[in-house]
Enzyme design. Structure first.
Site, PDB file in Angstrom:
ATOM      1  N   GLY A 194      61.190  -2.152  33.969  1.00 18.78           N
ATOM      2  CA  GLY A 194      60.766  -1.012  33.840  1.00 18.78           C
ATOM      3  C   GLY A 194      61.221  -0.561  32.474  1.00 18.78           C
ATOM      4  O   GLY A 194      62.156  -0.969  31.737  1.00 18.78           O
ATOM      5  N   GLY A 203      59.603   3.370  41.745  1.00 22.11           N
ATOM      6  CA  GLY A 203      59.540   2.941  40.335  1.00 22.11           C
ATOM      7  C   GLY A 203      59.606   1.222  40.380  1.00 22.11           C
ATOM      8  O   GLY A 203      58.913   0.584  39.960  1.00 22.11           O
ATOM      9  N   HIS A 204      60.479   0.904  41.441  1.00 25.98           N
ATOM     10  CA  HIS A 204      60.556  -0.690  41.782  1.00 25.98           C
ATOM     11  C   HIS A 204      59.271  -1.227  42.320  1.00 25.98           C
ATOM     12  O   HIS A 204      58.770  -2.198  42.022  1.00 25.98           O
ATOM     13  CB  HIS A 204      61.465  -1.001  42.701  1.00 25.98           C
ATOM     14  CG  HIS A 204      63.007  -0.711  42.152  1.00 25.98           C
ATOM     15  ND1 HIS A 204      63.608   0.350  42.881  1.00 25.98           N
ATOM     16  CD2 HIS A 204      63.905  -1.030  41.331  1.00 25.98           C
ATOM     17  CE1 HIS A 204      64.972   0.603  42.326  1.00 25.98           C
ATOM     18  NE2 HIS A 204      65.073  -0.514  41.280  1.00 25.98           N
ATOM     19  N   SER A 240      65.167   6.907  39.841  1.00 24.35           N
ATOM     20  CA  SER A 240      66.656   6.119  39.865  1.00 24.35           C
ATOM     21  C   SER A 240      67.347   5.789  41.061  1.00 24.35           C
ATOM     22  O   SER A 240      67.329   6.753  41.889  1.00 24.35           O
ATOM     23  CB  SER A 240      67.428   6.538  38.822  1.00 24.35           C
ATOM     24  OG  SER A 240      68.729   6.052  38.856  1.00 24.35           O
ATOM     25  N   SER A 241      67.813   4.863  41.575  1.00 25.00           N
ATOM     26  CA  SER A 241      68.564   4.571  42.559  1.00 25.00           C
ATOM     27  C   SER A 241      69.940   5.460  42.720  1.00 25.00           C
ATOM     28  O   SER A 241      70.351   5.617  43.575  1.00 25.00           O
ATOM     29  CB  SER A 241      69.118   3.101  42.641  1.00 25.00           C
ATOM     30  OG  SER A 241      67.964   2.385  42.651  1.00 25.00           O
TER      31      SER A 241
HETATM   32  P1  AMP Z   1      67.586  -1.697  39.036  1.00 19.60           P
HETATM   33  O1  AMP Z   1      67.488  -1.909  40.756  1.00 19.60           O
HETATM   34  O2  AMP Z   1      68.044  -0.247  38.619  1.00 19.60           O
HETATM   35  O3  AMP Z   1      68.421  -2.646  38.114  1.00 19.60           O
HETATM   36  O4  AMP Z   1      66.130  -1.772  38.473  1.00 19.60           O
HETATM   37  C1  AMP Z   1      65.176  -2.898  38.474  1.00 19.60           C
HETATM   38  C2  AMP Z   1      64.152  -2.653  37.878  1.00 19.60           C
HETATM   39  O5  AMP Z   1      63.365  -1.327  38.315  1.00 19.60           O
HETATM   40  C3  AMP Z   1      64.582  -2.551  36.086  1.00 19.60           C
HETATM   41  O6  AMP Z   1      63.446  -3.547  35.405  1.00 19.60           O
HETATM   42  C4  AMP Z   1      64.496  -1.045  35.963  1.00 19.60           C
HETATM   43  O7  AMP Z   1      63.765  -0.630  34.840  1.00 19.60           O
HETATM   44  C5  AMP Z   1      62.992  -0.600  36.946  1.00 19.60           C
HETATM   45  N1  AMP Z   1      63.013   0.709  37.084  1.00 19.60           N
HETATM   46  C6  AMP Z   1      63.961   1.650  37.610  1.00 19.60           C
HETATM   47  N2  AMP Z   1      63.663   2.735  37.872  1.00 19.60           N
HETATM   48  C7  AMP Z   1      62.303   2.761  37.366  1.00 19.60           C
HETATM   49  C8  AMP Z   1      61.326   4.070  37.223  1.00 19.60           C
HETATM   50  N3  AMP Z   1      61.610   5.029  37.468  1.00 19.60           N
HETATM   51  N4  AMP Z   1      60.143   3.629  36.985  1.00 19.60           N
HETATM   52  C9  AMP Z   1      59.812   2.310  36.492  1.00 19.60           C
HETATM   53  N5  AMP Z   1      60.631   1.285  36.883  1.00 19.60           N
HETATM   54  C10 AMP Z   1      61.836   1.479  36.899  1.00 19.60           C
END
Ligand code: AMP
Length: 289
Positions: free
Chosen positions: A156, A41-42, A194-195
Site C-alpha cells: 500500500g 485497505g488490505h 490502519s490496523s
Molecule cells: P500492515 O498489515 O499494516 O503491515 O500492512 C500490510 C499492507 O497493507 C502494507 O503494504 C500496507 O501499506 C497496506 N495498507 C495498510 N493500510 C492501508 C490502506 N489504508 N490502504 C491501502 N493499503 C494499506
C-alpha cells in the site's frame, strides 16, 4: 483456501502452483504481505492481486523485528479467523501464517546474525523515529520473497517509505519480484485505514482527521502553484497547530525514490506526515501530481 505454516510448505506450494499455472506467459503468483488485523485497505491489495494473478498468497505475520522495544508488538491486534474470511472473500488462494520460531529459527532478535539493511533509506522518515524498523521490514520481506518467489508483490502507498525501502532492496538484490503499489484506502471522512486505528478513543479518532486535512491542504497549495518545500511544510505545521493535542513526529517533502528531502515539489514527490494522537502513532501521505 489453504493455510500454510512453514517456509518449506510455502516454497513447495509456490513451486507447484507455478508449474500448474495455465498461462505461463503472464504473472501467475502474487504475494500480499500483511501483519493481519485485515481491513478494507488490505482487502484492496488482495483484490488487486487476484485481478492480476491466478494464485494469491496472503502472509499474516506480526513481525517482531520491525517493532522497537517500547512499541506495541505484544498488544498489536490479532484476528486470524476474521482475516482468513476477508482474504478468501477477496480471492486469496493461500494464507501463510508462520510462527515467530519458523521465521526466525535462530531465536530472539538478539540471536539473529543476518539482516537486510537498505542503507541511506532505512533511517529516513519512519526509520528515523523507529530505529531498526525498516531493517526488520526488509529482512522479513526478503525472507518471504525468497521462500515464495512471487511474480508480483502488492503493497500500500499508505506505507510510502516502506515502498521506497523495498523497491531499493529489490533493485539492489536483483530480486525477480515486481512491486505493485496500491492507493491508500480511507474512511469516508478521510482517515487512512490502519490496523492501529482501533487504539483511538472517539475523541482521538476525531483529532486524527488532522493528518488527512493537512495532506489535502498541501495538495491544494501545490495545485495552486506553490512548490517550495519550506512553504508547504510551514503550512502543514500551521494546520497541525490547530489540533494541539496531536504531536507531530515528522512533516517531510522528499524524493520518493531515495527519501531524501527536496527543496521544490515536482510530480511524483512524496509529501508525508506522521503524528502521535495520544499514544498512537499515525501516518499519511500523498504523491504530488
Ligand atoms: P500492515 O498489515 O499494516 O503491515 O500492512 C500490510 C499492507 O497493507 C502494507 O503494504 C500496507 O501499506 C497496506 N495498507 C495498510 N493500510 C492501508 C490502506 N489504508 N490502504 C491501502 N493499503 C494499506
Amino acid at each position: 483456501m489453504e493455510i500454510l505454516r512453514t517456509v518449506a510448505d510455502l516454497r513447495h506450494w509456490s513451486r507447484t502452483s507455478r508449474c500448474k499455472a495455465q498461462n505461463n506467459a503472464s504473472p501467475s503468483f502474487a504475494l500480499v504481505p500483511t501483519m493481519g488485523a485485515l481491513h478494507a485497505g488490505h482487502a484492496s491489495l488482495i483484490r488487486a492481486a487476484a485481478f492480476s494473478c491466478e494464485h494469491v498468497a496472503v502472509s499474516i505475520f506480526v513481525n517482531p523485528t520491525q517493532f522497537g522495544p517500547n512499541e506495541d508488538y505484544a498488544r498489536y491486534p490479532r484476528s486470524f479467523d476474521a482475516d482468513c474470511a476477508i482474504a478468501e472473500a477477496e480471492g486469496a488462494t493461500v494464507i501463510f501464517a508462520p510462527s515467530v520460531e519458523e521465521m526466525y529459527p535462530a531465536g530472539p532478535p538478539s540471536q539473529i546474525a543476518t539482516f537486510v539493511e537498505v542503507e541511506g533509506l532505512s533511517n529516513r522518515l519512519d526509520g528515523l523515529s523507529r530505529p531498526g524498523h525498516f531493517r526488520g521490514v526488509a529482512t522479513v520481506v526478503a525472507k518471504l520473497f525468497n521462500a515464495a518467489e512471487p511474480d508480483l508483490a502488492f503493497f500500500g502507498q499508505k506505507d510510502a517509505a516502506q515502498v521506497a525501502v523495498l523497491r531499493r532492496m529489490v533493485t539492489d538484490l536483483r530480486l525477480a519480484t515486481k512491486i505493485v503499489v496500491c492507493p491508500i484506502v480511507r474512511e469516508p471522512d478521510g482517515l487512512a485505514l490502519s490496523s492501529r486505528n482501533i487504539y483511538l478513543s472517539p475523541a482521538e479518532r476525531t483529532r486524527a482527521l488532522i493528518l488527512n486535512r493537512t495532506i489535502r491542504h498541501v495538495e491544494s497549495l501545490v495545485a495552486a502553484g506553490q512548490r517550495h518545500a519550506s512553504a508547504l511544510i510551514a503550512a502543514a505545521r500551521e494546520i497541525f497547530a490547530t489540533e494541539p493535542a496531536v504531536r507531530v513526529d515528522y512533516i517531510e517533502l522528499v524524493d520518493w525514490d531515495n527519501l531524501q528531502p527536496i527543496d521544490t515539489a515536482s510530480p511524483g514527490s512524496l509529501f508525508a506526515v506522521a503524528a502521535w494522537v495520544g499514544a498512537t502513532r499515525l501516518i499519511d501521505n500523498t504523491i504530488l501530481s
